[in-house]
Design a protein around this motif. Sequence first.
Motif, PDB file in Angstrom:
ATOM      1  N   ASP A  46      38.320  14.593  33.625  1.00  0.00           N
ATOM      2  CA  ASP A  46      38.908  15.475  32.618  1.00  0.00           C
ATOM      3  C   ASP A  46      37.879  15.655  31.506  1.00  0.00           C
ATOM      4  O   ASP A  46      37.696  14.783  30.660  1.00  0.00           O
ATOM      5  CB  ASP A  46      40.194  14.814  32.083  1.00  0.00           C
ATOM      6  CG  ASP A  46      40.967  15.749  31.185  1.00  0.00           C
ATOM      7  OD1 ASP A  46      40.576  16.937  31.093  1.00  0.00           O
ATOM      8  OD2 ASP A  46      41.962  15.309  30.573  1.00  0.00           O
ATOM      9  N   ASP A  76      37.442   4.974  32.181  1.00  0.00           N
ATOM     10  CA  ASP A  76      37.452   6.386  31.748  1.00  0.00           C
ATOM     11  C   ASP A  76      36.118   7.085  32.009  1.00  0.00           C
ATOM     12  O   ASP A  76      36.060   8.304  32.126  1.00  0.00           O
ATOM     13  CB  ASP A  76      37.708   6.485  30.234  1.00  0.00           C
ATOM     14  CG  ASP A  76      39.182   6.329  29.898  1.00  0.00           C
ATOM     15  OD1 ASP A  76      40.004   6.413  30.829  1.00  0.00           O
ATOM     16  OD2 ASP A  76      39.487   6.107  28.706  1.00  0.00           O
ATOM     17  N   GLY A 131      33.697  20.030  25.115  1.00  0.00           N
ATOM     18  CA  GLY A 131      33.656  18.915  26.064  1.00  0.00           C
ATOM     19  C   GLY A 131      32.307  18.697  26.701  1.00  0.00           C
ATOM     20  O   GLY A 131      31.269  18.786  26.058  1.00  0.00           O
ATOM     21  N   PRO A 150      39.115  15.100  25.596  1.00  0.00           N
ATOM     22  CA  PRO A 150      39.652  14.080  26.494  1.00  0.00           C
ATOM     23  C   PRO A 150      38.795  12.815  26.397  1.00  0.00           C
ATOM     24  O   PRO A 150      37.587  12.912  26.153  1.00  0.00           O
ATOM     25  CB  PRO A 150      39.509  14.700  27.890  1.00  0.00           C
ATOM     26  CG  PRO A 150      39.194  16.135  27.680  1.00  0.00           C
ATOM     27  CD  PRO A 150      38.651  16.290  26.298  1.00  0.00           C
ATOM     28  N   ALA A 162      38.447  19.931  26.426  1.00  0.00           N
ATOM     29  CA  ALA A 162      39.604  19.943  25.536  1.00  0.00           C
ATOM     30  C   ALA A 162      40.351  21.270  25.673  1.00  0.00           C
ATOM     31  O   ALA A 162      39.779  22.272  26.106  1.00  0.00           O
ATOM     32  CB  ALA A 162      39.132  19.767  24.098  1.00  0.00           C
ATOM     33  N   THR A 164      37.385  10.855  28.455  1.00  0.00           N
ATOM     34  CA  THR A 164      36.172  10.823  29.286  1.00  0.00           C
ATOM     35  C   THR A 164      35.040  11.599  28.622  1.00  0.00           C
ATOM     36  O   THR A 164      33.898  11.127  28.554  1.00  0.00           O
ATOM     37  CB  THR A 164      36.455  11.400  30.686  1.00  0.00           C
ATOM     38  OG1 THR A 164      37.427  10.567  31.322  1.00  0.00           O
ATOM     39  CG2 THR A 164      35.204  11.442  31.538  1.00  0.00           C
TER      40      THR A 164
END
Lengths: 499, 238
Positions: free
Chosen positions: A370, A365, A184, A98, A373, A100
């Motif tokens: 979020d 962002d 992430g 994502p 992934a 972010t």
Amino acid sequence: MSYLETAANPQALRRVAIDPVSRVEGHGKVTILLDDDNKVHQVRLHIVEFRGFEIFIEGRPYWEVPVAVQRLCGICPVSHHLAAVKAMDIIAGARALPPTAEKLRRLMHYGQTVQSHALHFFHLCSPDLLLGFDCDVTRRNVIGVAAEFPEIATRGVLMRKWGQEVIKATAGKKIHGTGAIPGGMNKRLTIEERDHLRKDADTMVGWAVDAINMVKKLHLTKPEFYNRFGEFEASMMGFVDARGAMDLYHGGLRAKDKDGNIIFDHVDYATYQQVLDEEVKSWSYMKFPYIRKLGPQKGWYRVGPLARVAACDFIPTPLAEAERKEMMAIEGGKVPHGTLLYHWARLIEVLFGAEMIRELLDDPDITGSDLMADLGPRQHEAVGVIEAPRGTLFHHYRVGDDDLVKYCNLIVSTTNNNQAMNEAVRKVATQFLDGKEVTEPLLNHIEVAIRAYDPCLSCATHALGKMPLEVDLVDAEGTLISQGRRNMDGLAETSCLTG
Amino acid sequence: MTDIANTLTIDGRTISFEPGQTIMQAALAAGVFMPHLCYNPEFKPHGSCKLCTVTVNGRPQSACTIAAMPGQEIQSDTPELNGRRRVLLQMLFVEGHHFCPGCEKSGNCQLQALGYEMEMLSPHFSHFFPDRGVDATHPDVMIDFGRCIMCELCVQASRDVDGKNVFALAGRGLASHVVVNSPSGKLGDSALEVTDKAVEVCPVGAILRKRVGFAVPIGERIYDHDPISVKALEPDEA
Ligand code: SF4
Ligand code: FES
């Protein structure tokens, strides 16, 4: 073999050692062989410590690696953290991160770039540049700089601190955090954290510009000296994005030759072994990588700030791009190769990093939530690469069905620069030592050349059991009596040469 | 018949207890922390780690197994007893692989938290560097034997809660170790499921749910803000 790498008749020569090389990360030494007229016959940079991280990592679960592998180093652990996690994203089957999560990782990385470069330039190298290579050794340190140029020293400390605060906000700790996890990030950036970092961003960008101006002023005093000190022509390698812009977090590999012509471009780093190979030499724990197309003799290259600034087409932030253009023009359009120009390029990257941090903090962002992934099928092999402060850093893993790492290969920045650093010390030895009585200030010239590369010697020495090792037993006349050798498979053999 | 008050003293402080409670239970219920590692309030105490050793009327006893009795005079938080606890912790640290910097249990680990609590500043003894290996054959759970402190909680949980007997202790003395009950001796071959109580109880980083790793950020881990002496008194913590 390069000029001055191995003397024809080492026994008859006098040996001078710089041990340890000071103000670098880790433990290294330089040996110089001189004859009775002080002519230099052999110069080598040795990395004498030994870490063996690749072996520690094998047998460990893949999700542990991005945290564990950071312990290779206390100066740029974030680079190892992110290179490993980029590989483990793939292993875990992560689809696109994502926005972010990706931006938080970039933020962490640029925080790392600023803090490591600031530490290196201000704390480790500014004493040579500001106080003089031959300044009294007891004053030639950051305390000496603080006494004479208090504002510069203070700014250096505060810029490093700001970079560390960025790391803490994204990784949970200034050193050895845990922020990036396969797929992430584990931590979002709060509005308060964002504002806390943002309030100093303009000042930091301004200080980075001032620092570059200081180096430019210094350069103007003796341009020939700064351009030629430890100068040698070399290929260079670094990341560029699809547009050819500098990107330290992600990109394709680009290599240019000494004249700036492309050797390869936009190479997917997962296929690094198709363009690069590594050679082992009996006298060093560190591998010598080279560009396959050019072969082991000619294929060595530079990485790190000077290589990246020269390899990219442009820097995507306005102030740093203006500085890049100015620096690239100093040799009348030819590619600059002077060893000391690393510092100038490094400060351009500090400016780029500070501008990037400011840009990322202004991006809505960055405070998103979020962070992970979606996961697809698990994979078994992956490569993660990042442009660490000191240069391109490769992490390559194979992971079994049981989630344990089966194979680990790390090519760290300092290893990529191995031959280039050896060339630099040989060049400086020829320029300054040859035929002279060796003194401490002259030897410091050699260290100045090594420090310009900002080598991290401890993370370069991880390949346990792979390095051939040779031990020579020599009698008082310098005659070789016996030789012990361990070959690349770790097998030992000893040969008795006399009696 | 005269009523004898159900009270005892711990380090000079008088607390009441319910008949049937152990000294540990009485202390924790009264808000007095006593260091413990193999004791988990959800399981029958078995007194193996000896970290909870206190003196009861001058004699050393395991607080987790000895019944609370009226009039007991108990010493627990004394320099001498804490010094012994520190030595026990140091022995546990050197006997296995407890390398906190690379361990995903860091911040959530009772052994580490007690090391901090008892102000253990170094391992003191030479490390054993045992080679006990990792069993990662199960799709969702792994066990790193080098981190096991033989507290037996997984054995109890699997037997008493999960009804499976997946784990057992084998060997004697220094050679004691946890074994897995399956045809191959491997976890992947056992009846263990990721939802089992046995997967949850390990106080250290030996039994781990796979792919969790460092999902909890620094700052949100159990012992990030309060030490174990505070957390252990909260109702949902062991
Ligand atoms: S694996 Fe964990 S729960 Fe089981 S005995 Fe070892 S330390 Fe205790
Ligand atoms: S807690 Fe009492 S012996 Fe372990």
